[in-house]
Design a protein around this motif. Structure first.
Motif, mmCIF file in Angstrom:
data_model
loop_
_atom_site.group_PDB
_atom_site.id
_atom_site.type_symbol
_atom_site.label_atom_id
_atom_site.label_comp_id
_atom_site.label_asym_id
_atom_site.label_seq_id
_atom_site.Cartn_x
_atom_site.Cartn_y
_atom_site.Cartn_z
ATOM 1 N N VAL A 14 43.110 -6.737 28.512
ATOM 2 C CA VAL A 14 42.372 -7.425 27.455
ATOM 3 C C VAL A 14 43.342 -7.094 26.403
ATOM 4 C CG1 VAL A 14 41.278 -7.519 25.066
ATOM 5 C CG2 VAL A 14 40.241 -7.801 27.635
ATOM 6 N N LEU A 15 43.965 -8.039 25.809
ATOM 7 C CA LEU A 15 45.480 -8.028 24.211
ATOM 8 C C LEU A 15 44.522 -8.243 23.646
ATOM 9 C CD1 LEU A 15 48.486 -10.831 26.439
ATOM 10 C CD2 LEU A 15 47.452 -7.716 26.196
ATOM 11 N N ARG A 16 44.493 -6.931 22.771
ATOM 12 C CA ARG A 16 44.402 -6.649 21.223
ATOM 13 C C ARG A 16 45.480 -6.968 19.908
ATOM 14 N NH1 ARG A 16 40.124 -4.619 21.837
ATOM 15 N NH2 ARG A 16 38.941 -3.739 24.438
ATOM 16 N N ASN A 17 44.940 -6.891 18.993
ATOM 17 C CA ASN A 17 46.232 -7.032 17.700
ATOM 18 C C ASN A 17 46.224 -5.917 17.223
ATOM 19 O OD1 ASN A 17 43.802 -6.912 16.318
ATOM 20 N ND2 ASN A 17 43.448 -9.284 15.941
ATOM 21 N N GLY A 18 46.977 -5.867 15.909
ATOM 22 C CA GLY A 18 46.871 -5.111 15.072
ATOM 23 C C GLY A 18 46.292 -3.996 14.763
ATOM 24 N N GLU A 19 44.997 -4.455 14.654
ATOM 25 C CA GLU A 19 43.969 -3.597 13.863
ATOM 26 C C GLU A 19 42.662 -3.553 15.430
ATOM 27 O OE1 GLU A 19 42.244 -6.925 11.569
ATOM 28 O OE2 GLU A 19 43.548 -6.781 10.081
ATOM 29 N N GLY A 20 43.373 -4.230 16.187
ATOM 30 C CA GLY A 20 42.574 -3.465 17.271
ATOM 31 C C GLY A 20 41.600 -4.156 18.196
ATOM 32 N N ASP A 21 41.865 -5.214 17.655
ATOM 33 C CA ASP A 21 40.164 -6.561 18.199
ATOM 34 C C ASP A 21 40.887 -7.028 18.992
ATOM 35 O OD1 ASP A 21 38.908 -5.860 15.684
ATOM 36 O OD2 ASP A 21 39.913 -6.978 14.367
ATOM 37 N N PRO A 22 40.406 -7.276 20.288
ATOM 38 C CA PRO A 22 41.165 -8.664 21.478
ATOM 39 C C PRO A 22 41.168 -10.172 20.893
ATOM 40 C CG PRO A 22 38.340 -7.946 21.814
ATOM 41 C CD PRO A 22 38.889 -7.075 20.086
ATOM 42 N N GLU A 23 42.355 -10.752 21.076
ATOM 43 C CA GLU A 23 42.553 -11.649 20.639
ATOM 44 C C GLU A 23 42.959 -12.635 22.447
ATOM 45 O OE1 GLU A 23 45.604 -11.781 17.996
ATOM 46 O OE2 GLU A 23 47.639 -10.575 19.809
ATOM 47 N N LEU A 82 35.428 -10.752 24.966
ATOM 48 C CA LEU A 82 35.790 -10.021 25.878
ATOM 49 C C LEU A 82 36.469 -9.141 26.543
ATOM 50 C CD1 LEU A 82 38.240 -12.445 26.238
ATOM 51 C CD2 LEU A 82 39.927 -11.814 24.746
ATOM 52 N N THR A 83 36.090 -7.700 26.510
ATOM 53 C CA THR A 83 35.894 -7.113 27.038
ATOM 54 C C THR A 83 35.058 -7.326 27.950
ATOM 55 O OG1 THR A 83 36.477 -5.514 25.213
ATOM 56 C CG2 THR A 83 35.857 -4.200 26.965
ATOM 57 N N LEU A 84 33.666 -7.169 27.797
ATOM 58 C CA LEU A 84 32.795 -7.162 28.820
ATOM 59 C C LEU A 84 33.490 -8.558 29.945
ATOM 60 C CD1 LEU A 84 29.439 -7.193 27.289
ATOM 61 C CD2 LEU A 84 30.482 -5.106 28.392
ATOM 62 N N LEU A 85 33.939 -10.011 29.561
ATOM 63 C CA LEU A 85 34.393 -10.708 30.362
ATOM 64 C C LEU A 85 35.619 -10.648 30.741
ATOM 65 C CD1 LEU A 85 34.299 -13.404 31.347
ATOM 66 C CD2 LEU A 85 35.329 -14.037 29.201
ATOM 67 N N SER A 86 36.328 -9.315 30.484
ATOM 68 C CA SER A 86 37.688 -8.816 31.300
ATOM 69 C C SER A 86 37.136 -7.703 32.461
ATOM 70 C CB SER A 86 38.303 -8.560 30.869
ATOM 71 O OG SER A 86 39.411 -7.323 30.917
#
Length: 579
Positions: free
Chosen positions: A328-337, A299-303
């Motif tokens: 990009v919005l990330r969850n508590g663990e830092g993963d893009p969601e 998702l980071t590359l797409l953004s």
């Protein structure tokens, strides 16, 4: 309002009654006119039958009986106003004529005297009937005039009362709608102020219906919002982003929700766009090889890729210029969601930019025209002022040589210098304002320019024109001629060429100019970096081409010469009356 309606209804009844009475009179008068015309026709038939009664007594009797019936019908149709002296006279004459006809029919011989009396009686009756017909026609005209007057007055009355009724209805409707929309406007204004950060605002609606309940609910929502843990800055960012087209995706880059602005801009209902890939809403060029699948899972590359986009596509395929931001919005663990994409519509800005470009081009054309006028003024001053003075000096020198003993070599050199000055003045005046261009058109002017160049310089210039039988717009002719001048000057001053070629084409709605030389050439990139006047000629050519929405291409390398290609549209509206 009720009084006005009653007045309209009463006026309508009055007008209808008047119109009905006039109509009844017209019908009655037309019946009378018809009966009188029938009686006149029957009398004419008696006159015809009486003239040939010896041939057929039966026809004469039938004509008299028919006239008798028409007389009875006419008596029944006529109003009391018409049953006056004239009608009584007609009935008496008809009775006498009928008796004389019986005498004529019962006799076995031709009584010319009786026939003469009968003829005069019939003619007199016809004249009297015609008088009645004239009276009836006159009365019909009067009733028709009254009918038109009634109709006109009725129309004016209905229009006036109808206009007043519509005006009152409009005023009443406006007051009703204003009372209905005022609470809505208060709610909308409160929403805007809360969106700007005023959390202490409370909505007060001056009504006691559902809007009051809605205001209470709205105030309760604001209170609940103030009690949440969302920070002021976070809420402010969300509200500010709502002014753009907001699209939210899942971790796979598929759209999960959009805001109202995005729905309106992209012409999608939210249910129709859910599940589509976010890239499908952008005017996407071919992605780099092997990058598509990787971006779908990253998702980071797409953004980052979406943030570089400048155009979105609506449901109908229309291109929309946009400024895009992507987060990009990330969850508590830092993963893009999820990913939030905001596109700001730049259509108005682009239109403004186009208008500014058009304005700059129009100004450039106007400046060129002003320069042409100034050249014309200077050319006239040179020709009429300095040129004539130099010519006068030349004549004076010749006269001195003829009348006085002077050094012939000195006089000859002086004459040569004056002649050179005269020729240079003519050349300058010709370069400033090419009279050939105005009188004979573009190809002839360029041909004249090439001939003078070949006479004054070592570089040999060749000119050819194709499909140029028609004149084009005067401003465009001047621009192309000045481009040729700049190109030839560049070749003479900088190219060091032995030969150059100018070719002019007219291809449908396009004018094409190709300039080639075998000179030393140059590197275009380095020329753009140089300071001074070395590249001003090409800059002038470029500005003139851009002013007419044309294209300019320059091909040149060191040692191989230079090629300049100019393509300028020449639409039909630019063609003068001869073309």
């Amino acid at each position: 309002m009720i009084v006005l309606v009653l007045l309209v209804l009463g006026g309508n009844q009055l007008i209808t009654g008047l119109f009905s009475r006039v109509t009844d009179k017209l019908i009655l008068e037309n019946h009378e006119l018809y009966a009188l015309e029938e009686l006149k026709g029957a009398l004419d038939k008696i006159l015809i039958s009486e003239n040939r009664y010896l041939v057929s007594h039966k026809d004469l009797r039938a004509s008299v009986d028919n006239a008798d019936r028409k007389l009875i019908d006419c008596r029944q149709s006529l109003s009391e106003a018409h049953k006056g002296a004239i009608w009584n006279k007609v009935e008496l004459m008809f009775s006498s004529m009928k008796e004389n006809t019986e005498v004529l029919i019962s006799s076995q011989t031709d009584h010319a005297a009786i026939r003469h009396v009968i003829s005069h009686q019939i003619l007199d009756m016809i004249n009297e009937v015609e008088l009645l017909i004239s009276e009836t026609v006159h009365e019909i005209s009067e009733y028709e005039s009254r009918s038109r007057t009634v109709k006109l007055h009725g129309t004016i009355t209905m229009v006036v009362f109808g206009g007043l009724l519509i005006l009152l209805l409009a005023i009443g409707s406006f007051r009703f709608i204003k009372g209905l929309t005022r609470p809505i406007e208060q709610l909308v204004d409160a929403t805007r102020k809360i969106g700007e950060g005023d959390r202490n605002l409370r909505v007060e609606v001056d009504s006691r219906d559902e809007f009051s309940q809605l205001a209470d609910s709205f105030n309760s929502m604001v209170n609940a919002l103030n009690k949440t843990s969302i920070s002021e800055r976070y809420l402010s960012n969300i509200l500010n982003n709502l002014y753009g087209a907001l699209l939210v995706t899942d971790a796979e880059g598929r759209i999960r929700s959009i805001n109202t602005t995005a729905s309106r801009m992209l012409k999608y209902v939210e249910s129709d766009i859910i599940g589509k890939e976010i890239l499908s809403q952008f005017n996407d060029e071919d992605p780099p090889a092997g990058s598509g699948q990787k971006e779908k899972h990253d998702l980071t590359l797409l953004s980052k890729r979406i943030a570089k986009k400048t155009e979105m596509v609506d449901r109908e395929g229309h291109i929309i210029p946009v400024y895009v931001t992507s987060v990009v919005l990330r969850n508590g663990e830092g993963d893009p969601e999820a990913m939030v994409v905001v596109g700001h519509d730049l259509t108005e800005e682009k239109e403004t930019e186009k208008k500014m470009v058009k304005l700059r081009k129009e100004r450039m054309i106007a400046i060129n025209e002003a320069q042409e006028l100034e050249r014309l003024r200077i050319s006239r001053d040179l020709h009429d002022g300095l040129g004539q003075r130099l010519t006068a000096i030349s004549y004076a020198v010749e006269k001195i040589v003829e009348e006085a003993a002077v050094d012939n070599d000195l006089a000859k050199r002086l004459q040569e210098q004056v002649g050179t000055a005269i020729q240079e003045t003519k050349n300058i005046a010709q370069n400033l304002t090419p009279i050939v261009l105005k009188d004979f058109g573009l190809p002839a002017a360029i041909e004249n320019l090439v001939q003078r160049t070949n006479q004054l310089h070592k570089t040999r210039v060749i000119f050819n024109s194709y499909s140029f039988s028609e004149r084009i717009d005067e401003k465009l002719e001047k621009a192309i001629f000045r481009i040729c001048q700049e190109a030839i000057n560049n070749i003479i001053k900088h190219a060091g060429a032995s030969e150059a070629t100018l070719e002019l084409y007219r291809v449908e709605d396009m004018v094409v100019l190709v300039v080639e030389d075998d000179g030393r050439g140059f590197e275009i990139e380095k020329l753009n970096q140089k300071e001074g006047t070395e590249g001003l000629g090409l800059i002038s050519i470029s500005e003139r081409v851009n002013a007419f929405d044309g294209d300019l291409s320059i091909n040149s390398t060191i040692g191989t010469g230079t090629e300049i290609v100019v393509e300028i549209p020449c639409r039909k509206r630019e063609v003068n009356g001869t073309g």
